[in-house]
Write an enzyme that holds these catalytic residues in place. Structure first.
Site, PDB file in Angstrom:
ATOM      1  N   ARG A 180       0.836  -1.205   0.000  1.00 11.01           N
ATOM      2  CA  ARG A 180       0.000   0.000   0.000  1.00 11.01           C
ATOM      3  C   ARG A 180       0.872   1.257   0.000  1.00 11.01           C
ATOM      4  O   ARG A 180       0.565   2.233  -0.676  1.00 11.01           O
ATOM      5  CB  ARG A 180      -0.938  -0.004   1.209  1.00 11.01           C
ATOM      6  CG  ARG A 180      -1.962  -1.123   1.163  1.00 11.01           C
ATOM      7  CD  ARG A 180      -2.912  -1.029   2.332  1.00 11.01           C
ATOM      8  NE  ARG A 180      -3.747   0.162   2.251  1.00 11.01           N
ATOM      9  CZ  ARG A 180      -4.502   0.616   3.258  1.00 11.01           C
ATOM     10  NH1 ARG A 180      -4.489  -0.013   4.422  1.00 11.01           N
ATOM     11  NH2 ARG A 180      -5.246   1.696   3.100  1.00 11.01           N
ATOM     12  N   CYS A 236      -0.530   6.457   9.025  1.00  5.56           N
ATOM     13  CA  CYS A 236      -0.914   5.176   8.403  1.00  5.56           C
ATOM     14  C   CYS A 236      -1.972   5.513   7.367  1.00  5.56           C
ATOM     15  O   CYS A 236      -1.789   6.450   6.588  1.00  5.56           O
ATOM     16  CB  CYS A 236      -1.417   4.185   9.461  1.00  5.56           C
ATOM     17  SG  CYS A 236      -2.756   4.816  10.499  1.00  5.56           S
TER      18      CYS A 236
END
Length: 280
Positions: A180, A236
């Site tokens: 990601r 994050c």
């Protein structure tokens, strides 16, 4: 890891009927928001109360702020008080295993000034594996008043992060999986990649291969490329999986640690913000 408590230690605490302990169940699944509550209603640790990531540990989602914005701290303190927590309470938090949601509540409690807060090592799974009792019985709660002392210095917004990255005055960590981070796979957001300048420290890497929190030398080695003199900003996707990294950094001796709560989901809500696909 001074913010961890073992199953055996918690069991002794319960057997000795130590007063002023509140156990909080925060099990949750991002792809089915009702799973955690259903699991809690079926079985939970004795006297545990449930808090929900979306309803209790996050605020309302808006255009900016990310997909799990921080809750209003006054409202959060009121909820904490309503389940029987005050400044003198020992709080023990558990997840399904060693997951990110327990660390989110740990971080929130520390941010409003709570000192005695622990995460159950191994979570619900470890408790059951060691043959301990679970129950469907709901606890009786005695509300208290929580006097929050909010430490806003632990929090940075998008513009502050942007400014610090421009001036190289802080180190930014992205806690998501490497795929990601590199934009090779993005299951949740309309854009893929990472904030320019961010370094990838996948949050699950603070756990050993058998899922136990790394400690001591192993944790020092994991963060060896970071300087304890630097300001470390942890991000994050939405400010949840950043929290295990913050816990681990604290355990490794880092002291100047900030959370960017909105994280990547907030960053991409501003059309002018650039995205990077290269590793830093």
């Amino acid at each position: 890891m001074t913010n961890l408590i073992s199953v055996s230690r918690l069991k002794r605490r319960l057997e000795n009927h130590l007063n002023n302990t509140v156990i909080v169940d925060v099990r949750f699944e991002l792809d089915d928001h009702d799973v955690g509550r259903r699991m809690y209603l079926k079985n939970h640790l004795p006297e545990a109360v449930y808090l929900d990531l979306h309803k209790d540990l996050s605020g309302r989602v808006e255009k900016h702020g990310g997909s799990h914005p921080l809750p209003d701290f006054k409202l959060f303190a009121s909820k904490i008080g309503n389940i029987g927590i005050d400044k003198n309470t020992t709080v023990v938090i558990y997840d399904q295993g060693n997951e990110m949601f327990a660390a989110r509540l740990w971080w929130l409690l520390e941010t409003i000034g709570h000192e005695r807060v622990y995460i159950l090592e191994g979570g619900y799974n470890r408790w059951v594996e060691e043959g301990n009792e679970v129950t469907e019985k709901l606890p009786s709660l005695k509300a208290k008043k929580y006097q929050a002392e909010i430490n806003s210095n632990r929090i940075l917004d998008m513009q502050e992060v942007k400014d610090k990255m421009k001036t190289n005055s802080a180190v930014l960590i992205d806690s998501r999986a490497r795929e990601r981070y590199l934009g090779e796979w993005e299951p949740l957001y309309s854009k893929a990649g990472h904030i320019p300048g961010a370094k990838n420290y996948y949050w699950k890497d603070v756990l050993s291969d058998d899922g136990i929190w790394r400690k001591g030398e192993a944790l020092q080695d994991h963060f060896a490329s970071l300087s304890k003199e630097d300001e470390i900003i942890v991000s994050c996707g939405s400010g949840v999986s950043a929290c295990p990294n913050i816990l681990a950094l604290k355990a490794a001796g880092f002291t100047n640690i900030k959370l960017y709560p909105g994280s990547f989901s907030d960053w991409i809500s501003y059309d002018e913000n650039e995205i990077d696909l290269e590793e830093n």
